[in-house]
Design an enzyme around this catalytic site. Structure first.
Site, short mmCIF file in Angstrom:
data_model
loop_
_atom_site.label_atom_id
_atom_site.label_comp_id
_atom_site.label_asym_id
_atom_site.label_seq_id
_atom_site.Cartn_x
_atom_site.Cartn_y
_atom_site.Cartn_z
N HIS A 182 -1.28 3.64 -0.09
CA HIS A 182 -1.34 2.39 0.69
C HIS A 182 -0.83 1.25 -0.19
O HIS A 182 -1.52 0.79 -1.09
CB HIS A 182 -2.77 2.09 1.13
CG HIS A 182 -2.90 0.88 2.00
ND1 HIS A 182 -3.82 0.81 3.02
CD2 HIS A 182 -2.26 -0.31 2.03
CE1 HIS A 182 -3.73 -0.36 3.63
NE2 HIS A 182 -2.78 -1.06 3.02
N ASP A 211 -3.71 -0.69 -1.87
CA ASP A 211 -3.55 -1.84 -0.97
C ASP A 211 -3.00 -3.03 -1.75
O ASP A 211 -3.33 -4.18 -1.47
CB ASP A 211 -4.86 -2.21 -0.27
CG ASP A 211 -4.65 -3.17 0.89
OD1 ASP A 211 -3.51 -3.31 1.36
OD2 ASP A 211 -5.64 -3.80 1.32
N ASN A 213 3.99 -3.93 7.84
CA ASN A 213 3.69 -5.25 8.41
C ASN A 213 4.54 -6.35 7.77
O ASN A 213 4.03 -7.30 7.17
CB ASN A 213 2.20 -5.58 8.29
CG ASN A 213 1.70 -5.62 6.85
OD1 ASN A 213 2.21 -4.90 5.99
ND2 ASN A 213 0.72 -6.45 6.59
N LEU A 255 4.96 -3.67 -0.11
CA LEU A 255 6.08 -3.99 -0.99
C LEU A 255 6.84 -5.24 -0.54
O LEU A 255 7.74 -5.70 -1.25
CB LEU A 255 7.03 -2.80 -1.09
CG LEU A 255 6.42 -1.52 -1.70
CD1 LEU A 255 7.44 -0.39 -1.69
CD2 LEU A 255 5.90 -1.78 -3.11
N ARG A 256 6.47 -5.76 0.63
CA ARG A 256 7.10 -6.98 1.16
C ARG A 256 8.61 -6.79 1.33
O ARG A 256 9.09 -5.71 1.58
CB ARG A 256 6.74 -8.19 0.28
CG ARG A 256 5.26 -8.36 0.00
CD ARG A 256 4.43 -8.57 1.22
NE ARG A 256 3.07 -9.01 0.90
CZ ARG A 256 2.01 -8.75 1.62
NH1 ARG A 256 2.11 -8.01 2.72
NH2 ARG A 256 0.82 -9.21 1.27
N LYS A 283 0.80 3.26 11.63
CA LYS A 283 -0.27 2.36 11.21
C LYS A 283 -0.83 1.59 12.40
O LYS A 283 -0.09 0.97 13.16
CB LYS A 283 0.29 1.37 10.16
CG LYS A 283 -0.72 0.33 9.65
CD LYS A 283 -1.86 0.96 8.88
CE LYS A 283 -2.89 -0.08 8.46
NZ LYS A 283 -2.71 -0.55 7.09
N HIS A 326 1.10 -11.95 -2.81
CA HIS A 326 1.43 -13.25 -2.21
C HIS A 326 1.76 -14.19 -3.37
O HIS A 326 1.16 -14.09 -4.44
CB HIS A 326 0.25 -13.83 -1.43
CG HIS A 326 -0.10 -13.08 -0.18
ND1 HIS A 326 0.65 -13.17 0.96
CD2 HIS A 326 -1.14 -12.25 0.10
CE1 HIS A 326 0.08 -12.42 1.91
NE2 HIS A 326 -0.99 -11.85 1.41
#
Length: 348
Positions: A17, A251, A45, A20-21, A103, A255
């Site tokens: 999980h 996870d 996402n 990686l943006r 997901k 940011h």
């Protein structure tokens, strides 16, 4: 008395999980994962979620383009489930080896989840197809109703969503991701071979006091949120027992600093640089190093039906300081445990 081990040698681990943006952030963070892990389940996402085979192929290529020469890394792509997702598209992606899993984000549960599922009933045909295919469903297990306290969202999800779903689709493979409560730990322990869980380093190392006492620590703020210490201890007990349906899922969720250190900060810990050593420290504290390799490198492939990695990784008992920040195009990233000394480091 036996002297503590100075080296831990394990099969190359996988991260089941990771976020990686995209863009400059992706180019910055990918090497921290690809250097250590053989494979990683990549979350879908993005601002424009990954809902089609073509989008997943394009995103996978952007990830591979960011992997430094010499790193042997395979990104495992996931499909973002929405109320309107085409089951045929999902099946095509699975058969073509593009989608490893799908997901489920409850709408508005976490970062970039506004496109998520409003109710399980809305996607039941897709889930029935996944059950037939043997395709794993990855679940962010929190309800998002405004009246439910944020610390109760996971336990409520088990009762109102997870258990009814698993009763209805008894052969659906489910990963209860980033579990944070004794309720979830017990639920997974009591479950059958179709149910597994990932656990993050922060939820094993910390509880909500660490985030809130003596000043708020925004870099420990993630979703699901850290819980009280009885829940932390239940997670530690689960992994220390050698339970085989729990495995590594960092996870890691980067940011930029200005989006974390603000009046309304984003949720997520960027733990990729120090996660493996953090897990090692937890297992050592619990006298459970005998189960460390299985948690990191064996349990995940077994659940997914994939071979274990052929390479090896060594961690050395070598105290090192985690950097205070990592340069980003127009900002910086503050990594998990920034400025702190860690006991175990991956041998380069």
């Amino acid at each position: 008395m036996t002297a503590p081990s100075q080296v831990l040698k394990i099969r190359r681990p996988d991260d089941w999980h990771v976020h990686l943006r995209d863009g400059d952030m992706l180019k910055t963070v990918v090497p921290y994962t690809s250097e250590i892990y053989g494979r990683a389940i990549v979350m879908p996402n993005l601002a424009s979620p990954i809902t089609t085979v073509d989008a997943a192929i394009a995103y996978r290529q952007r990830i591979l383009d960011a992997v430094p020469a010499g790193h042997d890394f395979t990104p495992l792509m996931t499909c973002y489930l929405t109320d309107s997702l085409d089951a045929d598209e999902l099946e095509r992606g699975f058969h073509e080896g593009v989608f490893t899993a799908a997901k489920l984000y409850p709408a508005n549960a976490t970062t970039n989840s506004s496109h998520g599922v409003t109710s399980v009933d809305a996607i039941m045909p897709v889930l029935e197809r996944m059950e037939k295919l043997g395709m794993p469903l990855l679940v962010h297990g929190e309800v998002t109703h405004a009246e439910v306290d944020i610390f109760d969202r996971e336990a409520r999800f088990i009762d109102t969503v997870m258990e009814p779903l698993r009763q209805r689709l008894t052969a659906l493979k489910v990963v209860f991701e980033h579990i944070t409560t004794k309720d979830a730990a017990q639920y997974v322990r009591d479950g059958n071979d179709y149910l597994a869980a990932t656990i993050t380093p922060q939820h094993l190392m910390f509880n909500r006091n660490d985030m809130l006492v003596g000043g708020i620590r925004p870099h420990l703020y993630c979703l699901p949120i850290l819980k009280r210490n009885i829940h932390q201890q239940a997670l530690r007990d689960l992994v220390a027992s050698g339970f085989t349906r729990a495995f590594l899922g960092t996870d890691s969720a980067p940011h930029s600093r200005h989006r974390k250190e603000t009046s309304c900060g984003c949720a997520g810990c960027f733990n990729a640089p120090s996660a493996l050593g953090s897990y090692a420290a937890v297992f050592e504290e619990m006298n459970a190093l005998a189960h460390f390799e299985a948690f990191c490198s064996l349990n995940g492939p077994q659940f997914y039906g994939l071979p274990v990695n052929t390479g090896w990784v060594e961690l050395v008992r070598d105290e090192q300081q985690v950097p205070e920040n990592i340069a980003l195009a127009d900002d910086s990233l503050v990594p998990f445990l920034a400025g702190e000394t860690v006991r175990w480091s991956v041998k380069k």
